[in-house]
Design an enzyme around this catalytic site. Structure first.
Site, PDB file in Angstrom:
ATOM      1  N   GLU A 379     -12.750  87.198 -80.384  1.00  0.00           N
ATOM      2  CA  GLU A 379     -11.565  86.420 -79.995  1.00  0.00           C
ATOM      3  C   GLU A 379     -11.878  84.999 -79.515  1.00  0.00           C
ATOM      4  OE1 GLU A 379      -8.658  90.084 -78.642  1.00  0.00           O
ATOM      5  OE2 GLU A 379     -10.076  89.363 -77.173  1.00  0.00           O
TER       6      GLU A 379
HETATM    7  C1  TNX Z   1      -9.253  93.135 -77.237  1.00  0.00           C
HETATM    8  S1  TNX Z   1     -11.595  94.500 -78.208  1.00  0.00           S
HETATM    9  C2  TNX Z   1     -10.368  92.615 -76.586  1.00  0.00           C
HETATM   10  C3  TNX Z   1     -10.410  92.609 -75.127  1.00  0.00           C
HETATM   11  C4  TNX Z   1      -9.169  93.151 -74.510  1.00  0.00           C
HETATM   12  C5  TNX Z   1      -8.692  94.338 -75.302  1.00  0.00           C
HETATM   13  C6  TNX Z   1      -7.504  95.009 -74.699  1.00  0.00           C
HETATM   14  C7  TNX Z   1     -12.236  93.158 -77.916  1.00  0.00           C
HETATM   15  C8  TNX Z   1     -13.557  92.959 -78.406  1.00  0.00           C
HETATM   16  N1  TNX Z   1     -11.514  92.260 -77.237  1.00  0.00           N
HETATM   17  O1  TNX Z   1     -10.677  91.308 -74.665  1.00  0.00           O
HETATM   18  O2  TNX Z   1      -9.445  93.514 -73.192  1.00  0.00           O
HETATM   19  O3  TNX Z   1      -8.371  93.922 -76.602  1.00  0.00           O
HETATM   20  O4  TNX Z   1      -7.234  96.209 -75.346  1.00  0.00           O
END
Ligand code: TNX
Length: 585
Positions: A379
């Site tokens: 992300e």
């Molecule tokens: C996605 S899964 C994220 C996290 C969040 C999560 C909440 C991932 C690698 N990144 O930053 O906490 O969703 O479900």
């Protein structure tokens, strides 16, 4: 707290306190003790009910189970735990004693000397030497000898457990194997074995043989200590939970926008400033290096490897608050205590970012005996294309310079391959050509599909905490998928294992952690350990049901899912509502 399992329909258990008071008052010393022990043993043999557990009632399901109803074993008060072999086995024996003493009240001395009586029935033997006692395997457990050869010394985590009328014996090629044999033995005893105080119970173990080994090398769970901070004691308890289900990796998500949780000497403001916030405005916190070492030591004793994650280049707001020089434009952002993602990043065009990454990864690697460093990579929406892959490739090189092997979320896939690298796949669609291509270039995978393995998802719409962006995950959904076949165009051999992540935006206490873990963590553990031939929802939920009284006896919070036929016991209160819940869009 139950004193006997609900399924025990045998005669009333003998109360060992009653037995003790049967000692004649005028006899003293050793002779009296011997007499009492003999009486107890004889009474025990005559009155022993059948074992309340069946030999196959284990989670994760063992590979090979050969029951022998005539060979149940009753643990006597003067049982001795005998270790035959290496010092590493001695520590496993000590751990067995530590787990049995509170509920039984028995002294259970650990010894490496020969038993006092050649056919003393009161003996548990642990042996780290694979060769020992292997003579009768073929006769007692078809297929056992072949499995055991795979477990030759140095070869892994498998074990063999024999319960005969005269004792219990666990044999394994490694201390880890012995440890897993002990976890199995623990589950074969009545649920009251989990009590922290002595319980009047017949400690009967069902007779027969189990020969067992894991399906995958990597079996893990992740705890996000960044969104909410959890004290060391909570982390230690989570490690205990992992170990009893034969999980062998704890991934700690140590840094994120809302907080930086691990002390770094070269960049002290990371914790002094970046450690003081968390989701919802609470005080946050961080681990000193000694705290972290304590976590690592506790894990190592339970054969759990700690995998530290420093999430880069995104999820870094807390670091940027502490060190604005790392931020784009060198302007400090405000501290962040919300739950959005994807807005922060260290400036990949500034060399200072790589000094920072090198220092942090170097110090974390020096604290971490395990082989892995996780660099996140998810992300980072504002670091696109070559800026992203260029940053990741340099970070991968910096990991290699520490001597560790890199793990990253599967967003790393487009970056060049690095020796041994492992991608943690958390997608929602099993058709992922970019990840499949990275596998063709040599990557291995840890499977954490968000629709099955994300323990921060709600069980049902009514679950008081958690998210639902990947869907609802009830126990069956957590259980019914195959890690080796989940991703298209990825061969089973590329799958190193499985991991269940627990993100903690809405999880604020140990009770809430446990509520989200149980009973879904054992489902994931079974996918990681058990051979696919044992996969069977009906069988699983029946075995899982036996764990409700165990969790209750141990004071562990769990979700009493209606999918599982729990034995009757007092209702477990749901965890308190979170301070705040914000659902991710
Ligand atoms: C996605 S899964 C994220 C996290 C969040 C999560 C909440 C991932 C690698 N990144 O930053 O906490 O969703 O479900």
């Amino acid at each position: 707290m139950p004193t006997t399992p609900a399924s025990d329909t045998g005669p009333e258990p003998l109360d060992r306190v009653d037995l003790a008071t049967r000692q004649p008052a005028d006899l003293a010393g050793v002779a009296a003790a011997d007499l009492a022990r003999t009486a107890a043993t004889v009474a025990g043999e005559l009155l022993a009910p059948p074992a309340s557990m069946r030999l196959g009632d284990v989670v994760p399901a063992p590979e090979l189970v050969t029951p022998d109803a005539a060979a149940d074993f009753t643990l006597p008060e003067d049982a001795v735990i005998r270790v035959a072999a290496a010092p590493a086995a001695r520590d496993v024996a000590e751990q067995l004693a530590e787990l049995l003493r509170p509920a039984t009240g028995y002294p259970l001395p650990v010894t490496d000397s020969a038993p006092a009586h050649p056919n003393a029935p009161l003996m548990l033997t642990l042996s780290a030497a694979a060769q020992q006692g292997s003579e009768s395997w073929q006769e007692t457990a078809p297929g056992g000898a072949e499995i055991f050869q795979d477990l030759a010394p140095g070869g892994g985590e498998g074990y063999r457990l024999d319960v005969s009328g005269v004792g219990v014996r666990i044999i394994a090629g490694t201390a880890a194997g012995l440890f897993y044999g002990v976890q199995t033995l623990r589950q074969l005893l009545p649920a009251a074995v989990e009590s922290a105080t002595p319980v009047a119970e017949r400690w009967v173990v069902p007779g027969g043989t189990i020969v067992d080994r894991p399906r995958f090398a990597y079996r893990g769970a992740m705890l996000d200590v960044a969104r909410h901070f959890f004290p060391v004691e909570d982390v230690l308890r989570v490690i205990d939970h992992l170990a009893r289900y034969k999980l062998n990796h704890l991934h700690l998500h140590l840094t994120d926008d809302q907080g930086w949780r691990i002390a770094i000497d070269a960049w002290p403001r990371l914790t002094e400033v970046g450690g003081t916030t968390e989701v919802g405005g609470g005080p946050g916190g961080w681990y000193t290096k000694d705290d972290y070492r304590r976590i690592v030591r506790h894990a190592a004793r339970r054969h759990v490897t700690v995998v530290p994650e420093i999430d880069l280049p995104g999820h870094t707001n807390a670091a940027l608050v502490a060190y604005p020089e790392l931020a784009p434009g060198k302007v400090a952002p405000p501290p962040y205590t919300g739950t959005e993602v994807g807005f922060s990043y260290v400036d990949p065009t500034d060399e200072r970012a790589y000094d920072f990454v090198a220092d942090v990864l170097g110090e974390v690697a020096a604290l971490t005996p395990g082989p892995w460093l996780h660099i996140g990579g998810d992300e980072a929406f504002k670091v696109k294309g070559e800026a992203y892959t260029g940053f990741i490739e340099r970070a991968q090189e910096l990991v290699a310079a520490t001597g560790k092997t890199v793990i990253g979320w599967h967003q790393l896939a487009p970056a060049a391959h690095a020796d041994g690298r492992v991608l943690q796949w958390w997608g929602t669609n099993g058709d992922d050509p970019v990840t499949a291509e990275a596998v063709r270039r040599g990557a291995r995978l840890i499977l954490s599909p968000a629709k099955h393995a994300y323990l921060d998802m709600k069980y049902t719409p009514d679950t008081p905490i958690g998210h639902d962006w990947a869907g609802l995950i009830d126990v069956r959904t957590a259980y019914d998928w195959d890690p080796a076949a989940h991703l298209a165009d990825v061969p089973a051999e590329a799958v190193l294992g499985v991991e269940a992540p627990l993100w903690t935006e809405s999880v604020t206490s140990l009770a809430e952690i446990e509520f989200m873990l149980f009973p879904r963590l054992p489902a994931l553990a079974e996918l990681g350990w058990s051979p696919p031939t044992t996969h069977d929802w009906e069988g699983f939920r029946a075995r899982l049901a036996e764990h409700g009284p165990r969790w209750s006896a141990a004071g562990t919070t769990y979700h009493r899912s209606p999918e599982v036929p729990w034995p009757a016991e007092p209702t477990i209160p749901a965890p308190r509502s979170p301070r705040r819940t914000k659902t991710r869009q």
